[in-house]
Design a protein around this motif. Structure first.
Motif, mmCIF file in Angstrom:
data_model
loop_
_atom_site.group_PDB
_atom_site.id
_atom_site.type_symbol
_atom_site.label_atom_id
_atom_site.label_comp_id
_atom_site.label_asym_id
_atom_site.label_seq_id
_atom_site.Cartn_x
_atom_site.Cartn_y
_atom_site.Cartn_z
ATOM 1 N N GLU A 180 126.468 86.606 67.753
ATOM 2 C CA GLU A 180 125.283 85.605 67.007
ATOM 3 C C GLU A 180 126.194 84.444 66.454
ATOM 4 N N LEU A 181 127.591 84.624 66.163
ATOM 5 C CA LEU A 181 128.311 83.555 65.606
ATOM 6 C C LEU A 181 128.607 82.631 66.765
ATOM 7 N N LYS A 182 128.995 83.186 67.832
ATOM 8 C CA LYS A 182 129.485 82.584 69.085
ATOM 9 C C LYS A 182 128.137 81.738 69.779
ATOM 10 N N GLN A 183 127.060 82.422 69.710
ATOM 11 C CA GLN A 183 125.999 81.882 70.280
ATOM 12 C C GLN A 183 125.576 80.556 69.175
ATOM 13 N N GLN A 184 125.800 80.727 68.014
ATOM 14 C CA GLN A 184 125.663 79.412 67.323
ATOM 15 C C GLN A 184 126.464 78.399 67.290
ATOM 16 N N LEU A 185 127.781 78.704 67.776
ATOM 17 C CA LEU A 185 128.662 77.582 68.424
ATOM 18 C C LEU A 185 128.246 77.071 69.563
ATOM 19 N N VAL A 186 127.572 77.597 70.398
ATOM 20 C CA VAL A 186 127.397 77.122 71.697
ATOM 21 C C VAL A 186 126.119 76.083 71.483
ATOM 22 N N ASP A 187 125.173 76.668 70.680
ATOM 23 C CA ASP A 187 124.051 75.858 70.114
ATOM 24 C C ASP A 187 124.487 74.536 69.528
ATOM 25 N N ASN A 188 125.324 74.655 68.709
ATOM 26 C CA ASN A 188 125.934 73.721 67.908
ATOM 27 C C ASN A 188 126.612 72.504 69.025
ATOM 28 N N CYS A 189 127.369 72.931 69.766
ATOM 29 C CA CYS A 189 128.091 72.218 70.960
ATOM 30 C C CYS A 189 126.902 71.450 71.575
ATOM 31 N N HIS A 190 125.990 72.076 72.380
ATOM 32 C CA HIS A 190 124.875 71.514 72.937
ATOM 33 C C HIS A 190 124.125 70.500 72.160
ATOM 34 N N ALA A 191 123.687 70.629 70.801
ATOM 35 C CA ALA A 191 122.937 69.852 70.127
ATOM 36 C C ALA A 191 123.923 68.514 69.844
ATOM 37 N N GLU A 192 125.181 68.733 69.550
ATOM 38 C CA GLU A 192 126.048 67.593 69.465
ATOM 39 C C GLU A 192 126.198 66.765 70.610
ATOM 40 N N VAL A 193 126.257 67.197 71.705
ATOM 41 C CA VAL A 193 126.062 66.421 73.031
ATOM 42 C C VAL A 193 124.956 65.775 73.474
ATOM 43 N N ARG A 194 123.718 66.387 73.157
ATOM 44 C CA ARG A 194 122.520 65.667 73.029
ATOM 45 C C ARG A 194 121.915 64.620 72.014
ATOM 46 N N GLN A 195 122.881 64.807 71.028
ATOM 47 C CA GLN A 195 122.784 63.652 70.171
ATOM 48 C C GLN A 195 123.442 62.609 70.474
ATOM 49 N N GLN A 196 124.395 62.885 71.244
ATOM 50 C CA GLN A 196 125.392 61.684 71.583
ATOM 51 C C GLN A 196 125.059 61.046 72.874
ATOM 52 N N TRP A 197 124.727 61.843 74.102
ATOM 53 C CA TRP A 197 124.312 61.415 75.364
ATOM 54 C C TRP A 197 122.891 61.715 75.632
ATOM 55 N N PRO A 198 122.249 60.622 76.147
ATOM 56 C CA PRO A 198 120.643 61.049 76.692
ATOM 57 C C PRO A 198 120.648 61.910 77.981
ATOM 58 N N GLN A 199 119.564 62.220 78.172
ATOM 59 C CA GLN A 199 119.212 62.950 79.514
ATOM 60 C C GLN A 199 119.345 61.907 80.793
ATOM 61 N N PRO A 200 119.776 62.179 81.779
ATOM 62 C CA PRO A 200 120.404 63.527 82.226
ATOM 63 C C PRO A 200 121.614 63.704 82.005
ATOM 64 N N VAL A 201 122.481 62.699 81.377
ATOM 65 C CA VAL A 201 123.990 62.702 80.924
ATOM 66 C C VAL A 201 124.205 64.036 80.186
ATOM 67 N N ALA A 202 123.590 64.329 79.226
ATOM 68 C CA ALA A 202 123.790 65.514 78.476
ATOM 69 C C ALA A 202 123.977 66.723 79.387
ATOM 70 N N ASP A 203 122.737 66.927 80.236
ATOM 71 C CA ASP A 203 122.763 68.005 81.093
ATOM 72 C C ASP A 203 124.078 68.057 81.986
ATOM 73 N N TRP A 204 124.475 66.927 82.374
ATOM 74 C CA TRP A 204 125.844 67.093 83.398
ATOM 75 C C TRP A 204 126.798 67.518 82.566
ATOM 76 N N ILE A 205 126.849 67.215 81.221
ATOM 77 C CA ILE A 205 128.350 67.493 80.582
ATOM 78 C C ILE A 205 128.101 69.096 80.042
#
Length: 378
Positions: A180-205
Motif C-alpha cells: 500500500e505504501l509503494k502504491q501511494q508512492l507510485v500514485d504521488n509520482c504520477h500526480a506530480e508528473v500530471r501537475q507539471q506536464w499536460p496530456q499526452p506528455v504526462a502519459d509518455w513520461i
C-alpha cells in the motif's frame, strides 16, 4: 538821377515779391490737386486691384506647390544611390524580380527546446516507484501463499503450531502495508508528473513507450512556446513554423500538443507545448516561432532577409530603378515571417530587389558623410 533809379529798384523788388508769392500759392494749389487726383485714382482702381489678388495668391500657391514637389524630389534623391556597372560587379550587386505572394498573418513568439533530462528524471523516478511496488506485491503474494500452506497443514495434520500461523499472518499484514505504501508512492509520482506536464506528455513520461523513446533519442523534440501578452492561440491552429535564432535557413514545423499547466515565470503570455519531429534542434535552444492567426490571407511581395539592411533603427531594402540607380525603400510596415518580410507598399510584383550587396549600397549612399582626410580645414 539817383532818385529815379532807387524808385525803379524798389518798384522792381515789389514786383518780384508778388511773383514769388503767387508762385508759392500755385505750388500749394498744385499739390492739393495732385493729392486729390491720386485719391480718386485709388478709389476707382481699387476693384481692379482686388481682382488681381487671387491671381497673385495663385502664383504664391503654385510657388509653394513647386517647393513641395522639389522637397519630395529631393527626399527621393536623398534615398537613392547611383553606382556604375563596373562598381556593381566589384561589389557583387545582385537582384531578383519580385512575384506576388499570399501571406497569412502570423504572431511572432518565442520557444525553447525542452531538455530530455527533465523528462528522463521524471520517468526514472516513477519507474523506480513502480518497480518497488511490484517487488512489494511479489513479497505480499509470497507471504499469502506461506500463510495458506501453514493453515492447510494445521488443519490436515495438526503438525503446525498456532504460533507459526500467527507469525505468517503478521508477515502478510506487513507485506500488505508495504504494498500500500509503494502504491501511494507510485500514485504521488504520477500526480506530480500530471501537475507539471499536460496530456499526452504526462502519459509518455509515465508509461514510456515508442514516443518517449523518440524523445530520449532526440529524433523528436518538445517545444515550449510562449505567446506575446494579450495574444491567444486559435483553436484552428494545429501547426506553427519555427526558426532557430541567427540561423535563417534552419526552419521547420511543429505540431500542437496541449496548453502548459503553468505559465512562464518571466513572460506573461499563453504557454503551449508543440512536438517537433525534426532532430536538428539542440536541447535548450531558443527559437523564433510564427503562429498563424484567424485573419485571412492578403496579397503582398516577399522581401528576403538577405535584402534587408538596417539604418536609423528600421529595416530597408534597395529597389533597382535602372541599370545604375537604386532606391532605398522602408520595410517598417512589413510583416515578419520565416521566409522574410511581406510588404504591401513600396515594392510591387515585377520590381527588382537587391539581394546581394545592399550593405555596400548603403555605405555608398552615405559616402559623402565620410570625412575626406585629404581635406584640411586648417
Amino acid at each position: 538821377m539817383w532818385h529815379l533809379d532807387s524808385h525803379a529798384v524798389m518798384t522792381g523788388s515789389f514786383a518780384s515779391g508778388q511773383q514769388i508769392k503767387m508762385n508759392s500759392s500755385q505750388r500749394i494749389l498744385l499739390w492739393i490737386v495732385s493729392v486729390l487726383a491720386i485719391v480718386a485714382a485709388l478709389y476707382f482702381l481699387s476693384p481692379l486691384l482686388d481682382s488681381l489678388v487671387p491671381a497673385e495668391k495663385h502664383l504664391v500657391d503654385d510657388h509653394d506647390d513647386n517647393d513641395s514637389d522639389d522637397e519630395v524630389e529631393n527626399h527621393q534623391f536623398a534615398l537613392s544611390v547611383e553606382l556604375t556597372e563596373a562598381a556593381q560587379k566589384m561589389a557583387s550587386i545582385e537582384s531578383q524580380t519580385l512575384m506576388e505572394s499570399f501571406y497569412t498573418p502570423e504572431i511572432r513568439a518565442m520557444a525553447v527546446v525542452i531538455p530530455t533530462r527533465e523528462l528522463q528524471l521524471a520517468h526514472s523516478r516513477c519507474s523506480e516507484a513502480k518497480m518497488n511496488l511490484r517487488m512489494a506485491k511479489v513479497n505480499q503474494q509470497g507471504m499469502s501463499k506461506e500463510l495458506s500452506r501453514l493453515k492447510t497443514l494445521q488443519q490436515a495434520t495438526g503438525s503446525v503450531a498456532s504460533k507459526e500461523v500467527n507469525y505468517a499472518q503478521t508477515n502478510l499484514s506487513l507485506a500488505q502495508a508495504e504494498s500500500e505504501l509503494k502504491q501511494q508512492l507510485v500514485d504521488n509520482c504520477h500526480a506530480e508528473v500530471r501537475q507539471q506536464w499536460p496530456q499526452p506528455v504526462a502519459d509518455w513520461i509515465i508509461n514510456g513507450g515508442e514516443q518517449f523513446n523518440l524523445l530520449m533519442s532526440r529524433k523528436q523534440t518538445l517545444l515550449k512556446v510562449t505567446l506575446p501578452p494579450k495574444q491567444s492561440l486559435s483553436q484552428r491552429v494545429d501547426t506553427l513554423r519555427w526558426q532557430q535564432t541567427n540561423q535563417q535557413h534552419n526552419v521547420g514545423q511543429a505540431q500542437r500538443l496541449a496548453a502548459a499547466i503553468s505559465v512562464d515565470p518571466v513572460l506573461s503570455g499563453e504557454t503551449w507545448f508543440f512536438l517537433n519531429k525534426s532532430s536538428s534542434l539542440q536541447e535548450g535552444a531558443k527559437l523564433q516561432v510564427w503562429v498563424p492567426t484567424e485573419q485571412g490571407a492578403f496579397s503582398a511581395v516577399l522581401i528576403p532577409y538577405q535584402s534587408v539592411v538596417w539604418y536609423a533603427g528600421q529595416p530597408w531594402a534597395y529597389l533597382r530603378m535602372d541599370d545604375q540607380r537604386f532606391q532605398r525603400i522602408s520595410l517598417l510596415n512589413g510583416h515578419d515571417s520565416v521566409e522574410g518580410i511581406y510588404l504591401q507598399e513600396g515594392f510591387h510584383p515585377g520590381d527588382a530587389v537587391v539581394t546581394s550587396g545592399a550593405q555596400t549600397l548603403l555605405s555608398e549612399e552615405f559616402k559623402w558623410q565620410i570625412h575626406d582626410e585629404d581635406d584640411d580645414d586648417d
